[in-house]
Design an enzyme around this catalytic site. Structure first.
Site, PDB file in Angstrom:
ATOM      1  N   LYS A   1      -2.378   2.682  12.032  1.00  0.00           N
ATOM      2  CA  LYS A   1      -2.664   3.619  10.931  1.00  0.00           C
ATOM      3  C   LYS A   1      -3.657   4.711  11.356  1.00  0.00           C
ATOM      4  O   LYS A   1      -3.898   5.662  10.631  1.00  0.00           O
ATOM      5  CB  LYS A   1      -3.174   2.858   9.705  1.00  0.00           C
ATOM      6  CG  LYS A   1      -2.095   1.948   9.084  1.00  0.00           C
ATOM      7  CD  LYS A   1      -2.649   1.118   7.931  1.00  0.00           C
ATOM      8  CE  LYS A   1      -1.658   0.100   7.400  1.00  0.00           C
ATOM      9  NZ  LYS A   1      -0.607   0.697   6.545  1.00  0.00           N
TER      10      LYS A   1
ATOM     11  N   LYS B   1      -6.445   2.425   3.120  1.00  0.00           N
ATOM     12  CA  LYS B   1      -5.321   1.534   3.447  1.00  0.00           C
ATOM     13  C   LYS B   1      -5.895   0.435   4.343  1.00  0.00           C
ATOM     14  O   LYS B   1      -7.052   0.514   4.760  1.00  0.00           O
ATOM     15  CB  LYS B   1      -4.196   2.290   4.160  1.00  0.00           C
ATOM     16  CG  LYS B   1      -4.645   3.136   5.348  1.00  0.00           C
ATOM     17  CD  LYS B   1      -3.510   3.935   5.948  1.00  0.00           C
ATOM     18  CE  LYS B   1      -3.132   5.149   5.129  1.00  0.00           C
ATOM     19  NZ  LYS B   1      -1.776   5.082   4.597  1.00  0.00           N
ATOM     20  N   ARG B   2      -5.097  -0.593   4.653  1.00  0.00           N
ATOM     21  CA  ARG B   2      -5.580  -1.615   5.584  1.00  0.00           C
ATOM     22  C   ARG B   2      -5.999  -0.965   6.901  1.00  0.00           C
ATOM     23  O   ARG B   2      -5.402   0.024   7.337  1.00  0.00           O
ATOM     24  CB  ARG B   2      -4.490  -2.668   5.823  1.00  0.00           C
ATOM     25  CG  ARG B   2      -4.316  -3.645   4.672  1.00  0.00           C
ATOM     26  CD  ARG B   2      -5.556  -4.490   4.401  1.00  0.00           C
ATOM     27  NE  ARG B   2      -5.819  -5.459   5.435  1.00  0.00           N
ATOM     28  CZ  ARG B   2      -5.617  -6.775   5.299  1.00  0.00           C
ATOM     29  NH1 ARG B   2      -5.163  -7.280   4.164  1.00  0.00           N
ATOM     30  NH2 ARG B   2      -5.891  -7.602   6.295  1.00  0.00           N
TER      31      ARG B   2
ATOM     32  N   HIS C   1      10.212  -5.184   6.293  1.00  0.00           N
ATOM     33  CA  HIS C   1       9.046  -4.341   5.986  1.00  0.00           C
ATOM     34  C   HIS C   1       8.312  -3.804   7.197  1.00  0.00           C
ATOM     35  O   HIS C   1       7.339  -3.066   7.028  1.00  0.00           O
ATOM     36  CB  HIS C   1       8.039  -5.122   5.137  1.00  0.00           C
ATOM     37  CG  HIS C   1       8.414  -5.211   3.691  1.00  0.00           C
ATOM     38  ND1 HIS C   1       8.090  -4.237   2.784  1.00  0.00           N
ATOM     39  CD2 HIS C   1       9.081  -6.156   3.000  1.00  0.00           C
ATOM     40  CE1 HIS C   1       8.533  -4.584   1.587  1.00  0.00           C
ATOM     41  NE2 HIS C   1       9.150  -5.742   1.696  1.00  0.00           N
TER      42      HIS C   1
ATOM     43  N   THR D   1       3.218   3.392   0.561  1.00  0.00           N
ATOM     44  CA  THR D   1       3.357   3.696  -0.876  1.00  0.00           C
ATOM     45  C   THR D   1       2.111   4.407  -1.393  1.00  0.00           C
ATOM     46  O   THR D   1       2.176   5.114  -2.389  1.00  0.00           O
ATOM     47  CB  THR D   1       3.597   2.415  -1.695  1.00  0.00           C
ATOM     48  OG1 THR D   1       2.702   1.403  -1.267  1.00  0.00           O
ATOM     49  CG2 THR D   1       5.027   1.928  -1.544  1.00  0.00           C
TER      50      THR D   1
ATOM     51  N   LYS E   1       1.458   7.571  -4.234  1.00  0.00           N
ATOM     52  CA  LYS E   1       0.459   7.549  -5.317  1.00  0.00           C
ATOM     53  C   LYS E   1      -0.385   8.820  -5.289  1.00  0.00           C
ATOM     54  O   LYS E   1      -0.667   9.427  -6.321  1.00  0.00           O
ATOM     55  CB  LYS E   1      -0.420   6.295  -5.192  1.00  0.00           C
ATOM     56  CG  LYS E   1       0.343   5.019  -5.503  1.00  0.00           C
ATOM     57  CD  LYS E   1      -0.325   3.756  -4.960  1.00  0.00           C
ATOM     58  CE  LYS E   1       0.674   2.597  -4.970  1.00  0.00           C
ATOM     59  NZ  LYS E   1       0.202   1.432  -4.207  1.00  0.00           N
TER      60      LYS E   1
END
Length: 857
Positions: free
Chosen positions: A575, A569-570, A378, A677, A681
């Site tokens: 990110k 998101k986290r 992952h 993911t 969405k």
């Protein structure tokens, strides 16, 4: 109050939300009142909303139980190959509405609850999220369970029943503060304890080598108590099981030495054993090598493998054998998928069972083990890879360390035979990392002990093969595969966006819910003015609803006609929430520079949790809130720009914000996000994406056409080139005046006047050790955002691009992902067979159940 169904809706007897039907409604009302009576045994006037929620949950659960028992009986009799999905995280969210949808009860429940004078949405809001995950990895596991049940696979999710899930995030004075998530305090109507299947798990002790084989002795025992949660497929009467283990101390815990004397302390010490399932570790993409975490990993693995072997040995109905005693057929009957390396100890544990207990020869045991396991990788971030200290494993699991050493020796002997004298290759490929603290590389253990290894998006799987595990991929290229992640359209469209789901069903029928590739039919309606208006109307309604929610929860008033620009998101440096923050400051400065200039109004919504020990991520949250404080209170800016930090982002909040989003931010540095993911969405729910060519964004652009996404910034090759040349942040700062202004404002205390030096660490990181190169993509990002604003001014062109995206989202169903796992890795065929519901008799032999009707687990 939910409105009653209109006559037109009543006539539309069957819809994707199920049949209304007077009998259904009456039956549900009877069940509701019965459960309310059992719960209260008192006057309905004193019932609380929580009482009503539990009554409804138990009523819906009643409709599950018969199907659940039937499904398990069916598996027992047919004895199909079982799929076991092992994960330390299952981020399930809420269960009530998802269950109603998958059983086709949503409309009937809406009507029944309305007739009882209650508001179903209010009751749904009472349910706690089952927050047994950190982010993408745990939520993927939950989507996979939904798809496996919908595809009729005999699948089981195995994990830990954490007493405390992911912490609740409070924002106090702009800082993240963590609170314990006591999600079970009111009870959980969806789980069933199964004490009859309780199993022992051993720790510590020592190893004895005798003439009769090897024994692991003098261990400490902890009991694993299973709790089962039903997992219904969509409208197919299949109900699979998620089995989560809870740790219990045995009754003689610390009392075996008769001279202990301190009985009270011995009983209090039971907590030490039971702490194993107390709390979820709150790290995402970060390895924390704590003893308790290793205990959790082994605990779930040891209990699960005993359960799998018990089920394998149990006789098949009609079989002449009472139990299976031969393990040759094990890989034909059992597939175990490891969700990252967290359950990697399953590999040495299965070897221990086969060799020490079942007395199989090593080579046979190893062949069976390899054919049974498959491993999903992952992440490629080095700090996320699990590397357990040998000393810790030796203390906690001494026999497993011996087995790992033996696996490694045989593995290295094989490599040495293929590459004589290549010592460096042996060092790189060893399961044991020497130098300093000796460590076990768990990813290497998973690769060596599995017959299949997969990444979770095309670009990620390529990086896995060509960089991270290059030596292994050269050795066994066929072992490495790609399985691009997906999301369940039941939760992520039907449940969270019923308006859009119905609109799509009116155009292309209802079958797309089970076969999302049918969304491609929407390409025919890209120029249909009625459909364009319909899609825009649904989005606007969702935005108004979310704006009302924000006003109620946070007291923030926002303009629903502004662009909702969402980054949830986290919180992690890779990110790049910081890049979004720099863009916000840039927009603010542009408005201040020329307040009369046309500016497309934006509401920027950023949300996500930072790991409690991740200093930089917590500083990023504080910075976003500090910037929001200045922007939102500047009268010159007014309603042109608003910034909101969404507190306590979680599954149930994602279900609200995603359908209301116009612009989805997917801006990680190319080569760092394995898949993502959330990106899928947003795409499915009618948002446009601004993103880098990273993770599944690449395939989204492939499916929709790059011209229908806002793609910007460095590609993987550009990042590699920059690494080779050396990334110099100062150079970008010097060349880009707007970047310089924004960074200077952060550095000077413009956003933290009480504490001018507050963000010194953040600025220092951006200049001197930014592994994720925020400044390098800043200019391309800002220019791309200008294109976004330009298109948003043309509502029709924007909505047409939205429709093209929705029409291209079919690939990103987890049903498609699971079909690929089933065919390429597990070697089973998905089934569209519908098990008869409990109120219909089963045919012939199928109706015979061994020893009564209780379901086998």
């Amino acid at each position: 109050m939910s409105r009653p169904l209109s006559d037109q809706e009543r006539r539309k007897q069957i819809s994707i939300r199920g049949i209304v039907g007077a009998e259904n409604v009456a039956e549900l009302k009877r069940g509701f009142n019965r459960h309310l009576h059992f719960t209260l045994v008192k006057d309905r006037n004193v019932a609380t909303p929580r009482d009503y929620y539990f009554a409804l949950a138990h009523t819906v659960r009643d409709h599950l139980v018969g199907r659940w028992i039937r499904t398990q009986q069916y598996y027992y009799e047919r004895d199909p190959k079982r799929i076991y999905y092992l994960s330390l995280e299952f981020y399930m969210g809420r269960t009530l509405q998802n269950t109603m949808i998958n059983l086709g009860l949503q409309n009937a429940c809406d009507e029944a609850v309305y007739q009882l004078g209650l508001d179903i949405e209010e009751l749904e809001e009472i349910e706690e999220d089952a927050g047994l995950g950190n982010g993408g990895l745990g939520r993927l596991a939950a989507c996979f369970l939904d798809s496996m049940a919908t595809l009729g696979l005999a699948a089981y999710g195995y994990g830990i029943r954490y007493e405390y899930g992911i912490f609740n995030q409070k924002i106090r004075n702009g800082w993240q503060v963590e609170e314990a998530d006591d999600w079970l305090r009111h009870g959980n109507p969806w789980e069933k304890a199964r004490p009859e299947y309780m199993l022992p798990v051993h720790f510590y002790g020592r190893v004895e080598h005798t003439a009769n084989g090897t024994k692991w002795v003098d261990t400490q025992v902890v009991l694993a108590l299973p709790y089962d949660t039903p997992v219904p497929g969509y409208m197919n009467n299949t109900v699979n099981t998620m089995r989560l283990w809870s740790a219990r101390a045995p009754n003689d815990f610390n009392l075996r030495d008769f001279n202990v004397g301190d009985y009270i302390q011995a009983v209090l010490d039971r907590n030490l054993a039971e702490n194993i399932s107390r709390v979820l570790y709150p790290n995402d993409n970060f390895f924390e090598g704590k003893e308790l975490r290793l205990k959790q990993e082994y605990f779930v693995v040891a209990a699960t493998l005993q359960d799998i072997i018990r089920r394998f040995k149990a006789s098949k109905f009609g079989s002449t054998e009472s139990v299976r005693t031969v393990f040759d057929s094990f890989p034909d009957q059992v597939a175990i998928q490891l969700n990252d390396t967290h359950p990697a100890m399953a590999i040495p544990e299965l070897m221990r069972i086969f060799v020490d207990i079942e007395k199989l020869p090593w080579s046979k045991a190893w062949d069976i083990t390899k054919r049974t396991f498959a491993y999903t990788n992952h992440t490629v971030l080095p700090e996320a890879l699990e590397r357990w200290p040998v000393d810790l494993v030796e203390k906690l699991l001494p026999r497993h360390l011996e087995i790992i050493y033996e696996i490694n020796q045989r593995h290295l002997d094989h490599i040495a035979s293929l590459f004589p004298n290549d010592v460096d290759r042996l060092r790189r490929m060893s399961l044991i990392e020497e130098g300093g603290t000796k460590r076990i590389n768990m990813a290497h253990l998973c690769i060596v002990g599995s017959h299949a290894v997969n990444g979770v998006a095309k670009i990620h799987s390529e990086i896995v093969k060509s960089e991270v595990f290059r030596d292994f991929a050269e050795l066994e290229p066929d072992k490495f595969q790609n399985k691009t992640n997906g999301i369940t359209p039941r939760r992520w469209l039907l449940l969270c966006n019923p308006g859009l789901a119905e609109l799509i069903a009116e155009k292309i029928g209802e079958d797309y819910v089970r076969d999302l590739s049918q969304l491609a039919k929407l390409h025919e309606f890209v120029d249909d003015d009625l459909f364009i208006r319909g899609v825009a109307k649904v989005k606007q309604e969702n935005k108004v609803k979310f704006a009302l929610y924000l006003e109620k929860e946070y007291g923030v008033k926002i303009n629903p006609s502004s662009m909702f620009d969402v980054h949830v998101k986290r919180i992690h440096e890779y990110k790049r929430q910081l890049m979004n923050c720099l863009h916000i400051i840039t927009m603010y400065n542009r408005i201040k520079r020329d307040p009369t200039k046309l500016f497309v109004p934006r509401t920027v919504i950023i949300g996500g949790k930072a790991a409690p020990g991740y200093h930089m991520a917590k500083m990023i949250i504080k910075l976003i809130n500090a910037v929001a404080q200045v922007v939102n209170n500047d009268p010159v800016v007014g309603s042109k720009l608003k910034v909101i930090f969404l507190e306590n982002y979680r599954v149930s909040l994602a279900e609200k914000v995603i359908p209301a989003t116009d612009l989805s931010e997917q801006i990680s540095t190319a080569g760092t996000e394995a898949s993502g993911t959330g990106n899928m969405k947003f795409m499915l729910n009618g948002a446009l994406t601004i993103g880098t060519m990273d993770g599944a964004n690449v395939e989204m652009a492939e499916e929709a056409g790059e011209e229908n996404l806002f793609i910007f910034g460095m590609r993987v090759e550009d990042v590699a080139e920059l690494d080779k040349d050396g990334y110099n942040a100062q150079q970008y700062y010097d060349q880009l005046p707007e970047l310089k202004q924004a960074v200077d404002q952060i550095r000077s205390g413009f956003f933290s006047s009480d504490e001018p030096d507050l963000f010194r660490d953040v600025v220092d990181m951006l200049f001197h050790h930014d592994r994720f190169k925020v400044f390098a993509d800043y200019e391309a990002y800002v220019k791309c955002q200008e294109k976004v604003s330009e298109l948003y001014l043309n509502s029709k062109a924007w909505t047409k691009m939205v429709i093209r995206n929705i029409a291209a989202a079919g690939k990103f169903s987890s049903d498609r992902t699971i079909k690929e796992y089933a065919r390429d890795i597990w070697h089973v065929e998905p089934s569209d067979l519908k098990i008869p519901p409990p109120n219909e008799p089963r045919e012939g032999a199928e109706d015979r159940t061994p020893n009564g009707t209780a379901a086998r687990a």
